[in-house]
Write a protein that holds these residues in place. Structure first.
Motif, PDB file in Angstrom:
ATOM      1  N   SER A 118       0.824  -1.208   0.000  1.00 48.98           N
ATOM      2  CA  SER A 118       0.000   0.000   0.000  1.00 48.98           C
ATOM      3  C   SER A 118       0.856   1.255   0.000  1.00 48.98           C
ATOM      4  N   VAL A 119       0.187   2.362  -0.262  1.00 47.79           N
ATOM      5  CA  VAL A 119       0.811   3.680  -0.180  1.00 47.79           C
ATOM      6  C   VAL A 119      -0.139   4.558   0.627  1.00 47.79           C
ATOM      7  N   THR A 120       0.416   5.261   1.615  1.00 44.22           N
ATOM      8  CA  THR A 120      -0.384   6.079   2.524  1.00 44.22           C
ATOM      9  C   THR A 120       0.151   7.497   2.536  1.00 44.22           C
ATOM     10  N   VAL A 121      -0.762   8.456   2.502  1.00 45.55           N
ATOM     11  CA  VAL A 121      -0.357   9.844   2.643  1.00 45.55           C
ATOM     12  C   VAL A 121      -0.958  10.397   3.932  1.00 45.55           C
ATOM     13  N   HIS A 122      -0.100  11.061   4.716  1.00 47.47           N
ATOM     14  CA  HIS A 122      -0.494  11.691   5.977  1.00 47.47           C
ATOM     15  C   HIS A 122      -0.388  13.201   5.788  1.00 47.47           C
ATOM     16  N   SER A 123      -1.397  13.940   6.284  1.00 45.84           N
ATOM     17  CA  SER A 123      -1.365  15.398   6.162  1.00 45.84           C
ATOM     18  C   SER A 123      -2.261  16.013   7.232  1.00 45.84           C
ATOM     19  N   ASP A 124      -2.411  17.317   7.177  1.00 47.16           N
ATOM     20  CA  ASP A 124      -3.281  18.069   8.081  1.00 47.16           C
ATOM     21  C   ASP A 124      -2.887  17.849   9.548  1.00 47.16           C
ATOM     22  N   ILE A 125      -1.835  18.526   9.945  1.00 50.17           N
ATOM     23  CA  ILE A 125      -1.282  18.362  11.291  1.00 50.17           C
ATOM     24  C   ILE A 125      -2.033  19.222  12.304  1.00 50.17           C
ATOM     25  N   ALA A 126      -2.348  18.628  13.435  1.00 51.73           N
ATOM     26  CA  ALA A 126      -2.902  19.352  14.580  1.00 51.73           C
ATOM     27  C   ALA A 126      -2.424  18.656  15.844  1.00 51.73           C
ATOM     28  N   ASP A 127      -2.008  19.437  16.813  1.00 49.66           N
ATOM     29  CA  ASP A 127      -1.541  18.898  18.094  1.00 49.66           C
ATOM     30  C   ASP A 127      -0.471  17.828  17.919  1.00 49.66           C
ATOM     31  N   GLY A 128       0.449  18.039  16.981  1.00 44.84           N
ATOM     32  CA  GLY A 128       1.573  17.129  16.798  1.00 44.84           C
ATOM     33  C   GLY A 128       1.234  15.791  16.178  1.00 44.84           C
ATOM     34  N   ALA A 129       0.099  15.716  15.471  1.00 43.39           N
ATOM     35  CA  ALA A 129      -0.291  14.458  14.826  1.00 43.39           C
ATOM     36  C   ALA A 129      -0.955  14.754  13.479  1.00 43.39           C
ATOM     37  N   TYR A 130      -0.810  13.814  12.558  1.00 38.90           N
ATOM     38  CA  TYR A 130      -1.501  13.938  11.274  1.00 38.90           C
ATOM     39  C   TYR A 130      -2.960  13.560  11.468  1.00 38.90           C
ATOM     40  N   ARG A 131      -3.867  14.435  11.042  1.00 43.37           N
ATOM     41  CA  ARG A 131      -5.301  14.171  11.182  1.00 43.37           C
ATOM     42  C   ARG A 131      -5.909  13.536   9.938  1.00 43.37           C
ATOM     43  N   SER A 132      -5.291  13.728   8.800  1.00 46.05           N
ATOM     44  CA  SER A 132      -5.814  13.168   7.558  1.00 46.05           C
ATOM     45  C   SER A 132      -4.878  12.069   7.081  1.00 46.05           C
ATOM     46  N   ILE A 133      -5.433  10.886   6.885  1.00 46.40           N
ATOM     47  CA  ILE A 133      -4.653   9.728   6.442  1.00 46.40           C
ATOM     48  C   ILE A 133      -5.448   9.029   5.344  1.00 46.40           C
ATOM     49  N   ALA A 134      -4.815   8.855   4.182  1.00 45.31           N
ATOM     50  CA  ALA A 134      -5.461   8.159   3.067  1.00 45.31           C
ATOM     51  C   ALA A 134      -4.525   7.057   2.588  1.00 45.31           C
ATOM     52  N   THR A 135      -5.074   5.851   2.441  1.00 47.61           N
ATOM     53  CA  THR A 135      -4.289   4.690   2.012  1.00 47.61           C
ATOM     54  C   THR A 135      -4.947   4.061   0.802  1.00 47.61           C
ATOM     55  N   VAL A 136      -4.110   3.673  -0.167  1.00 45.74           N
ATOM     56  CA  VAL A 136      -4.608   2.931  -1.334  1.00 45.74           C
ATOM     57  C   VAL A 136      -3.715   1.709  -1.539  1.00 45.74           C
ATOM     58  N   PRO A 137      -4.274   0.640  -2.128  1.00 43.10           N
ATOM     59  CA  PRO A 137      -3.415  -0.481  -2.509  1.00 43.10           C
ATOM     60  C   PRO A 137      -2.434  -0.001  -3.580  1.00 43.10           C
ATOM     61  N   MET A 138      -1.207  -0.475  -3.508  1.00 36.74           N
ATOM     62  CA  MET A 138      -0.216  -0.092  -4.499  1.00 36.74           C
ATOM     63  C   MET A 138      -0.752  -0.423  -5.886  1.00 36.74           C
ATOM     64  N   GLY A 139      -0.645   0.541  -6.775  1.00 30.63           N
ATOM     65  CA  GLY A 139      -1.173   0.389  -8.134  1.00 30.63           C
ATOM     66  C   GLY A 139      -2.339   1.319  -8.403  1.00 30.63           C
ATOM     67  N   LYS A 140      -2.961   1.824  -7.352  1.00 29.22           N
ATOM     68  CA  LYS A 140      -4.098   2.745  -7.481  1.00 29.22           C
ATOM     69  C   LYS A 140      -3.605   4.187  -7.371  1.00 29.22           C
ATOM     70  N   PRO A 141      -4.337   5.143  -7.954  1.00 28.66           N
ATOM     71  CA  PRO A 141      -3.938   6.546  -7.815  1.00 28.66           C
ATOM     72  C   PRO A 141      -4.171   7.041  -6.380  1.00 28.66           C
ATOM     73  N   LEU A 142      -3.308   7.963  -5.954  1.00 28.49           N
ATOM     74  CA  LEU A 142      -3.409   8.535  -4.618  1.00 28.49           C
ATOM     75  C   LEU A 142      -3.227  10.046  -4.717  1.00 28.49           C
ATOM     76  N   PRO A 143      -4.269  10.815  -4.390  1.00 33.18           N
ATOM     77  CA  PRO A 143      -4.105  12.274  -4.403  1.00 33.18           C
ATOM     78  C   PRO A 143      -3.199  12.726  -3.262  1.00 33.18           C
TER      79      PRO A 143
END
Length: 159
Positions: A118-143
């Motif tokens: 898989s490939v995961t993107v972490h973003s939108d930091i608040a209080d020292g942690a990523y609040r937004s996490i999106a994961t796709v199986p490898m091979g799929k598009p990931l914004p």
């Protein structure tokens, strides 16, 4: 038991994945006049002052530094890590936490280790942690979110 350099660095595919990410993002980095580096850059995590060397970093040319040799984490645009069998916990947990504490806007985790890579993107930091996490199986598009704003074709990581 101490790990050898080979176990820490992973397989050749580990490096190929970081280079493939670099190749895919190169037109974007050239267009936006960003700098990009697959491996080798030392990053100082603001706050705890830990030093990390991501598998890939995307940064503006005026990224602030800690001393002469380390980039300050809050000045980066994105970092990416490629998980290897010896770095599962470090990349998935410890580095994710440190990059968030250091205010790196986007953390990309390329994870070929599980049965379904898989490939995961972490973003939108608040209080020292990523609040937004999106994961796709490898091979799929990931914004990839702002400030990158790019749709990543994760099939480039399939080896």
């Amino acid at each position: 038991m101490p790990q050898t350099a080979r176990e820490l660095l992973g397989s050749p595919e580990h490096t190929f994945m970081a280079v493939n990410l670099h190749n895919v993002l190169l037109p974007l980095s050239l267009e936006r006049r960003w700098l990009a580096a697959p491996g080798g850059l030392s990053v100082c995590i603001e706050g705890p002052r830990d030093a990390l060397v991501p598998d890939y970093a995307l940064l503006p040319p005026d990224c602030p530094r800690w001393g002469r040799g380390e980039l300050l984490s809050s000045g980066l645009i994105m970092v990416a890590e490629v998980v290897s069998p010896s770095s599962v916990h470090i990349d998935r947990e410890e580095k994710r936490h440190l990059y968030a504490v250091g205010r790196v806007p986007v953390y990309l985790l390329i994870d070929p280790v599980p049965e379904v890579p898989s490939v995961t993107v972490h973003s939108d930091i608040a209080d020292g942690a990523y609040r937004s996490i999106a994961t796709v199986p490898m091979g799929k598009p990931l914004p990839l979110p702002a400030p990158v704003d790019f749709e990543l074709d994760t099939s480039v990581f399939m080896m």
